[in-house]
Design a protein around this motif. Structure first.
Motif, PDB file in Angstrom:
ATOM      1  N   UNK A 149       0.830  -1.199   0.000  1.00  0.00           N
ATOM      2  CA  UNK A 149       0.000   0.000   0.000  1.00  0.00           C
ATOM      3  C   UNK A 149       0.866   1.252   0.000  1.00  0.00           C
ATOM      4  N   UNK A 150       0.410   2.265  -0.749  1.00  0.00           N
ATOM      5  CA  UNK A 150       1.000   3.596  -0.646  1.00  0.00           C
ATOM      6  C   UNK A 150       0.420   4.229   0.612  1.00  0.00           C
ATOM      7  N   UNK A 151       1.298   4.865   1.391  1.00  0.00           N
ATOM      8  CA  UNK A 151       0.862   5.520   2.626  1.00  0.00           C
ATOM      9  C   UNK A 151       1.514   6.891   2.716  1.00  0.00           C
ATOM     10  N   UNK A 152       0.870   7.761   3.501  1.00  0.00           N
ATOM     11  CA  UNK A 152       1.490   9.053   3.786  1.00  0.00           C
ATOM     12  C   UNK A 152       1.387   9.311   5.275  1.00  0.00           C
ATOM     13  N   UNK A 153       2.262  10.191   5.744  1.00  0.00           N
ATOM     14  CA  UNK A 153       2.271  10.543   7.153  1.00  0.00           C
ATOM     15  C   UNK A 153       2.881  11.931   7.334  1.00  0.00           C
ATOM     16  N   UNK A 154       2.473  12.592   8.400  1.00  0.00           N
ATOM     17  CA  UNK A 154       3.081  13.876   8.787  1.00  0.00           C
ATOM     18  C   UNK A 154       4.073  13.656   9.928  1.00  0.00           C
ATOM     19  N   UNK A 155       4.316  12.395  10.283  1.00  0.00           N
ATOM     20  CA  UNK A 155       5.205  12.064  11.406  1.00  0.00           C
ATOM     21  C   UNK A 155       6.607  12.602  11.165  1.00  0.00           C
ATOM     22  N   UNK A 156       7.157  13.288  12.171  1.00  0.00           N
ATOM     23  CA  UNK A 156       8.544  13.754  12.073  1.00  0.00           C
ATOM     24  C   UNK A 156       9.311  13.461  13.358  1.00  0.00           C
ATOM     25  N   UNK A 157       8.851  12.435  14.071  1.00  0.00           N
ATOM     26  CA  UNK A 157       9.496  12.050  15.316  1.00  0.00           C
ATOM     27  C   UNK A 157      10.663  11.093  15.101  1.00  0.00           C
ATOM     28  N   UNK A 158      11.062  10.475  16.181  1.00  0.00           N
ATOM     29  CA  UNK A 158      12.204   9.559  16.183  1.00  0.00           C
ATOM     30  C   UNK A 158      11.832   8.272  15.440  1.00  0.00           C
ATOM     31  N   UNK A 159      12.758   7.796  14.616  1.00  0.00           N
ATOM     32  CA  UNK A 159      12.593   6.517  13.920  1.00  0.00           C
ATOM     33  C   UNK A 159      13.204   5.421  14.784  1.00  0.00           C
ATOM     34  N   UNK A 160      12.462   4.338  15.001  1.00  0.00           N
ATOM     35  CA  UNK A 160      12.894   3.272  15.919  1.00  0.00           C
ATOM     36  C   UNK A 160      12.926   1.928  15.204  1.00  0.00           C
ATOM     37  N   UNK A 161      14.107   1.451  14.827  1.00  0.00           N
ATOM     38  CA  UNK A 161      14.182   0.138  14.177  1.00  0.00           C
ATOM     39  C   UNK A 161      13.787  -0.983  15.143  1.00  0.00           C
ATOM     40  N   UNK A 162      13.000  -1.919  14.655  1.00  0.00           N
ATOM     41  CA  UNK A 162      12.590  -3.073  15.458  1.00  0.00           C
ATOM     42  C   UNK A 162      13.737  -4.080  15.457  1.00  0.00           C
TER      43      UNK A 162
END
Length: 193
Positions: A149-162
């Motif tokens: 799926x194509x998705x969009x987000x306004x998130x600009x927080x910390x990226x957390x690798x699992x």
């Protein structure tokens, strides 16, 4: 026609063949996948075409030959137009994962992106495609069907690798960085771009 990958090797499911392709063609209903995969992994067969006369029976026949694992994932863009990538097993990839019981495919896609990257506030904007690849788990070959799926987000927080899923980096990439990343990615991911 459907494309199925085993690592970087290609299997095509088709109800049409060209004379020039005869040497690559095997009957889907008769193929022994253990044999075919062994030949492909060892480099003795580069590409295989699995033929069946009726297009609408190609996937059902394949599903009877290999246990099916369904998954979903996202090609996520932020407000700057950058695309979210993960780095796992020495390759650039997109977040995705297996569906859980009583979960829709769309719910799986969003959950997996959140779990693998920490990115939130996701909105699905479009269905992109399905991809197929064969993998081995517990000594048995399986077919993974991934819904993208194509998705969009306004998130600009910390990226957390699992990390417990082997993800070591999560990054936003611009178009130039995407071209570079795709040089070290999977064939199914390249199809999405």
């Amino acid at each position: 026609m459907y494309k199925v990958f085993i690592n970087e090797k290609l299997i095509i499911l088709s109800n049409e063949i060209q004379k020039s392709e005869i040497s690559d063609v095997y009957l889907l209903k008769d193929i022994d996948f253990e044999w075919l995969i062994g030949k492909m992994v060892s480099g003795k067969i580069e590409k295989a075409i699995l033929y069946h006369a009726y297009e609408d029976e190609l996937l059902p026949l394949l599903y009877r030959k290999l246990p099916l694992v369904e998954a979903a994932g996202g090609l996520v863009k932020n407000e700057e137009g950058k695309t979210l990538f993960i780095f796992r097993n020495g390759k650039w990839d997109l977040p995705k994962g297996k569906t859980e019981k009583k979960e829709s495919i769309e719910e799986t896609a969003i959950r997996e992106v959140v779990e693998e990257t920490g990115v939130r506030g996701l909105m699905i904007t479009d269905f992109l495609m399905q991809t197929y690849h064969i993998f081995k788990r517990n000594g048995e070959y399986r077919l993974k069907l991934t819904h993208w799926y194509a998705m969009k987000t306004a998130y600009n927080g910390v990226l957390c690798p699992q990390e417990d899923e082997g993800i070591v980096h999560v990054v936003w990439k611009d178009d130039e960085e995407i071209r570079e990343a795709l040089q070290n990615s999977y064939e199914n991911i390249k199809l999405l771009f």
